[in-house]
Design an enzyme around this catalytic site. Structure first.
Site, mmCIF file in Angstrom:
data_model
loop_
_atom_site.group_PDB
_atom_site.id
_atom_site.type_symbol
_atom_site.label_atom_id
_atom_site.label_comp_id
_atom_site.label_asym_id
_atom_site.label_seq_id
_atom_site.Cartn_x
_atom_site.Cartn_y
_atom_site.Cartn_z
ATOM 1 N N PRO A 2 -6.087 -5.151 0.473
ATOM 2 C CA PRO A 2 -7.153 -4.210 -0.653
ATOM 3 C C PRO A 2 -5.897 -3.777 -1.142
ATOM 4 C CG PRO A 2 -7.247 -2.585 1.589
ATOM 5 C CD PRO A 2 -6.303 -4.260 1.779
ATOM 6 N N GLU A 3 -6.503 -4.072 -2.583
ATOM 7 C CA GLU A 3 -5.538 -3.630 -4.325
ATOM 8 C C GLU A 3 -5.851 -2.564 -4.460
ATOM 9 O OE1 GLU A 3 -2.901 -5.326 -4.962
ATOM 10 O OE2 GLU A 3 -2.849 -6.768 -3.626
ATOM 11 N N HIS A 91 -9.848 -0.185 16.810
ATOM 12 C CA HIS A 91 -8.723 -0.339 15.695
ATOM 13 C C HIS A 91 -9.901 1.002 15.201
ATOM 14 C CE1 HIS A 91 -7.037 -3.695 17.103
ATOM 15 N NE2 HIS A 91 -7.875 -4.786 16.725
ATOM 16 N N ARG A 110 -4.023 -3.579 11.665
ATOM 17 C CA ARG A 110 -2.799 -3.656 11.677
ATOM 18 C C ARG A 110 -1.954 -2.712 11.513
ATOM 19 N NH1 ARG A 110 -1.569 -8.523 8.294
ATOM 20 N NH2 ARG A 110 0.376 -8.950 8.851
ATOM 21 N N ARG A 151 16.554 -6.102 -18.608
ATOM 22 C CA ARG A 151 16.096 -6.691 -17.451
ATOM 23 C C ARG A 151 16.446 -7.938 -16.999
ATOM 24 N NH1 ARG A 151 13.556 -2.259 -13.191
ATOM 25 N NH2 ARG A 151 13.642 -0.377 -14.725
#
Ligand code: ZN
Length: 270
Positions: A2-3, A91, A110, A151
């Protein structure tokens, strides 16, 4: 995984079902997810009303007057609101029983997710060093330009650094760089201010679009656990290595940048 758009979609989907509901009990079916669940969390939450659900980066905060449950979906987590008594599946690690006879159930195969506690008025250590939200006014080209001077890291790696800006994951970083015409390999310190303006605008537009699509396409609030399939056919780079660039038709490059799979057009992105 999931983003940010999926987490925001989850938050919006949950709101009408759990806002102002009182938690009547908490069932923990295991003591830990990615980290130990505070053993006193059930007694802290029981009897408390959920006053708000906020999102910070990819964390969800279930706010009560006595503190907040801090939740992360990890790689594969999902939240569902179900009638109490719905049989537990594999789960299903945590249930928050609600006063309307339903349960908010957290499933995480997971176990990269977490369930932690944030006392009132405090900011959890996991949230302290995070950069601004990508859809906030604090995130713009001026911010990226100022932080990137000197950077040498590739700009894609820089954009995915959670201390610079939160929630621009691998897929969205690649898409924003394509839209802005910036090579993901370019040193972050060598991108000009106008190009950072374009990059910030592209990242905001892509994330906002994904949230809008998630909100209209996901009929319930089961968080997706893979690539954002509802969005995939619109992506210019994700999963398209070797395929023709949608802009110039030349084959897209693909390589690892900062250990993350990356796809870009060497002609359109400089
Ligand atoms: Zn191209």
């Amino acid at each position: 995984m999931p983003e940010l758009p999926e987490v925001e979609t989850t938050r919006r989907g949950l709101l009408p079902h759990v806002l102002r509901r009182t938690i009547t009990g908490v069932t923990l079916r295991r003591p830990d997810l990615r980290w130990p669940i505070p053993p006193d969390l059930p007694e802290r939450l029981a009897g408390r009303r959920i006053e708000a659900i906020h999102r910070r980066a990819k964390y969800l905060l279930l706010e009560t007057a006595e503190g907040s449950a801090l939740l992360h979906l990890g790689m594969s987590g999902s939240l569902r609101v179900l009638p109490a008594g719905t049989p537990v599946r594999a789960h299903d690690h945590v249930d928050l029983a609600l006063d309307d006879g339903r349960v908010l159930r957290f499933n995480d195969p997971r176990r990269f997710g977490c369930l932690l506690w944030q006392p009132p008025g405090d900011t959890h250590p996991l949230l302290r060093d995070l950069g601004p939200e990508p859809l906030s006014d604090a995130f713009d080209g001026a911010w990226l330009h100022a932080l990137s001077r000197g950077r040498r890291a590739p700009v894609k790696t820089f954009l995915m650094d959670q201390s610079i800006v939160v929630g621009v994951g691998n897929i969205y970083a690649a898409e924003a760089l394509f839209a802005a015409g910036i090579s993901p390999l370019r040193a972050a310190g060598r991108v000009s201010r106008p190009r950072y303006d374009a990059l910030a605008e592209a990242a905001k537009a892509i994330l906002a679009h994904a949230i809008a699509r998630g909100g209209t396409t996901l009929r319930d609030f089961i968080s997706p656990d893979g690539a954002p399939g509802y969005f995939e056919q619109e992506l210019s780079t994700y999963g398209r290595g070797g395929l023709p660039c949608r802009r110039c038709d030349r084959p897209l490059r693909h390589a690892l940048i900062g250990q993350r799979a990356s796809v870009w057009c060497a002609h359109c992105q400089r």
